[in-house]
Write a protein that holds these residues in place. Structure first.
Motif, short mmCIF file in Angstrom:
data_model
loop_
_atom_site.label_atom_id
_atom_site.label_comp_id
_atom_site.label_asym_id
_atom_site.label_seq_id
_atom_site.Cartn_x
_atom_site.Cartn_y
_atom_site.Cartn_z
N GLU A 1 2.53 1.82 7.57
CA GLU A 1 1.35 1.53 8.00
C GLU A 1 0.75 2.68 8.94
N TYR A 2 1.54 3.81 9.46
CA TYR A 2 1.15 4.70 10.18
C TYR A 2 1.02 5.96 9.78
N LEU A 3 2.06 6.52 9.02
CA LEU A 3 2.02 7.62 8.62
C LEU A 3 2.07 7.99 7.17
N GLY A 4 1.46 9.04 6.61
CA GLY A 4 1.08 9.32 5.28
C GLY A 4 1.12 11.05 5.16
N MET A 5 1.11 11.42 3.97
CA MET A 5 0.93 12.85 3.73
C MET A 5 -0.04 12.94 2.52
N ARG A 6 -0.90 13.96 2.30
CA ARG A 6 -1.98 14.03 1.50
C ARG A 6 -2.09 15.57 0.94
N VAL A 7 -2.51 15.70 0.02
CA VAL A 7 -2.79 16.85 -0.63
C VAL A 7 -4.45 17.04 -1.03
N SER A 8 -4.84 17.92 -0.54
CA SER A 8 -6.59 17.89 -0.84
C SER A 8 -6.84 19.24 -1.32
N ALA A 9 -8.02 19.08 -2.02
CA ALA A 9 -8.76 20.45 -2.62
C ALA A 9 -10.07 20.17 -1.95
N HIS A 10 -10.72 21.23 -1.62
CA HIS A 10 -12.41 21.32 -1.48
C HIS A 10 -13.12 22.55 -1.98
N HIS B 1 0.78 -1.30 -0.16
CA HIS B 1 0.08 0.16 -0.02
C HIS B 1 0.87 1.14 0.06
N VAL B 2 0.95 1.77 -1.29
CA VAL B 2 1.91 3.09 -1.17
C VAL B 2 1.21 4.45 -1.22
N GLY B 3 -0.16 4.44 -1.30
CA GLY B 3 -0.92 5.52 -1.30
C GLY B 3 -2.46 5.37 -1.81
N GLU B 4 -3.40 6.39 -2.11
CA GLU B 4 -4.57 6.30 -2.44
C GLU B 4 -4.89 7.60 -2.68
N THR C 1 -20.68 32.84 1.23
CA THR C 1 -19.50 32.75 0.54
C THR C 1 -19.21 31.48 -0.02
N SER C 2 -18.44 31.24 -1.18
CA SER C 2 -17.91 29.84 -1.56
C SER C 2 -16.47 30.09 -1.04
N ILE C 3 -16.05 28.85 -0.73
CA ILE C 3 -14.51 28.92 -0.73
C ILE C 3 -13.90 27.83 -1.24
N TRP C 4 -12.81 28.04 -1.80
CA TRP C 4 -12.04 27.05 -2.92
C TRP C 4 -10.65 26.92 -1.93
N GLU C 5 -10.45 25.61 -1.57
CA GLU C 5 -9.51 25.37 -0.48
C GLU C 5 -8.26 24.39 -1.26
N VAL C 6 -7.03 24.58 -1.09
CA VAL C 6 -6.09 23.42 -1.26
C VAL C 6 -5.15 23.24 -0.02
N ALA C 7 -4.72 22.10 0.51
CA ALA C 7 -4.05 22.19 1.71
C ALA C 7 -3.20 20.74 1.69
N VAL C 8 -2.07 20.98 2.46
CA VAL C 8 -1.31 19.70 2.69
C VAL C 8 -1.41 19.27 3.96
N HIS C 9 -1.67 18.09 4.29
CA HIS C 9 -1.80 17.37 5.66
C HIS C 9 -0.79 16.13 6.15
N GLY C 10 -0.43 16.08 7.32
CA GLY C 10 0.38 14.96 7.53
C GLY C 10 -0.83 14.14 8.56
N ASP C 11 -0.88 12.95 8.19
CA ASP C 11 -1.82 12.08 8.75
C ASP C 11 -1.17 10.93 9.56
N PHE C 12 -1.71 10.64 10.62
CA PHE C 12 -1.04 9.63 11.47
C PHE C 12 -2.14 8.57 12.22
N LYS D 1 -0.20 10.02 0.05
CA LYS D 1 1.03 9.37 -0.30
C LYS D 1 1.51 8.70 1.31
N GLN D 2 1.38 7.19 1.16
CA GLN D 2 1.63 6.49 2.42
C GLN D 2 3.11 6.08 2.57
N PHE D 3 3.77 6.46 3.36
CA PHE D 3 5.10 5.94 3.83
C PHE D 3 5.13 4.92 4.73
#
Length: 276
Positions: A64-73, A24-27, A98-109, A60-62
């Motif tokens: 079984e516990y740590l990953g980093m994702r890029v999201s858009a909302h 599992h390298v990502g999703e 108002t409408s909100i257009w968001e991009v973000a980078v997250h660290g997941d644990f 991006k899954q590093f």
């Protein structure tokens, strides 16, 4: 002898393949849910007037516990003083959308080991924290018209008005930073698909998501009969004078997104499962 060696090699390869599982390298995934605004018009944490939101992400899954994702909302929020039980706010009568257009980078644990395809490790709670940016452009309804508020300078931004702190008020930016922080749960439905639920709060660097932040500047600072004059003070008879409280500038606006999601696993190769 040669035949025995070939049989041993074949048996080893067959046994290894039978025990193999994907790495599992990502999703990548898609989400939908509800968004709620907190700020000068909704400072009591009312949750009864949420808006819709949709999103997408790549993780991006590093391990079984740590990953980093890029999201858009994309999200749509709004609120009105009419929703409040406070008499002052009801008289103030301000509102926005108002409408909100968001991009973000997250660290997941992940709290638990998460291995898609392994029934023993198919579920985990997780926490996430990140940084991002978003675009917004508050507007309201006036006489059946949609009127954008930032160009009007409703708190004196276009007339070089000096507030109680002695600083000249300048037009606010329609782009601000956000800091997502929250938690969720993830469940692996099959080798290829996961289901998730998450609630993530967005702390922001703007106090003008709702076009409200400081004090009134008075109708005399705007052209008589203009949209700016009508919308800087929407009370019956424009009862507020310069210096009266309009918002609370010491706390930035926020929004929270609660959403469900489906994600599709990515794998790079096959490998033997590690022991637990």
């Amino acid at each position: 002898m040669k035949h025995r060696i070939i049989i041993v090699i074949f048996t080893f390869v067959a046994t290894t393949s039978a025990k193999a599982q994907f790495t599992h390298v990502g999703e990548f995934g898609f989400t939908m849910g509800a968004v709620n605004y907190f700020g000068d018009l909704n400072h009591n944490g009312d949750l009864t007037h949420p808006g819709p939101t949709v999103g997408g992400y790549y993780l991006k899954q590093f391990n079984e516990y740590l990953g980093m994702r890029v999201s858009a909302h994309y999200a749509h929020v709004g609120y009105s003083d009419a929703y409040s039980d406070n008499v002052y706010q009801q008289e103030q009568n301000l509102s926005f959308k108002t409408s909100i257009w968001e991009v973000a980078v997250h660290g997941d644990f992940n709290f638990f080991k998460f291995v898609p395809g392994d029934p023993k490790h198919s579920f985990t709670p997780f926490i996430t924290i990140g940084i991002g940016a978003f675009y917004f452009n508050p507007y309201t309804d006036l006489d059946g018209r949609k009127v954008y508020l930032q160009p009007l300078g409703t708190e004196g931004q276009n007339v070089s008005y000096k507030g109680y702190d002695g600083k000249v008020r300048k037009p606010y930016s329609l782009v601000a930073a956000c800091f997502p922080i929250g938690m969720g749960v993830k469940y692996n439905l099959s080798n290829g698909v996961n289901f998730s639920f998450q609630i993530i709060q967005r702390l922001t660097t703007t106090d003008y998501l709702d076009d409200v932040s400081t004090t009134y500047v008075g109708a005399s600072n705007f052209p008589p009969g203009s949209d700016a004059e009508k919308l800087q003070d929407r009370s019956n008879g424009q009862i507020f004078k310069a210096g009266d409280q309009r918002g609370w500038s010491k706390q930035k606006d926020q929004y929270v997104i609660a959403e469900i999601g489906l994600s599709f696993n990515l794998s790079s190769s096959y490998q033997c499962p590690r022991g637990d």
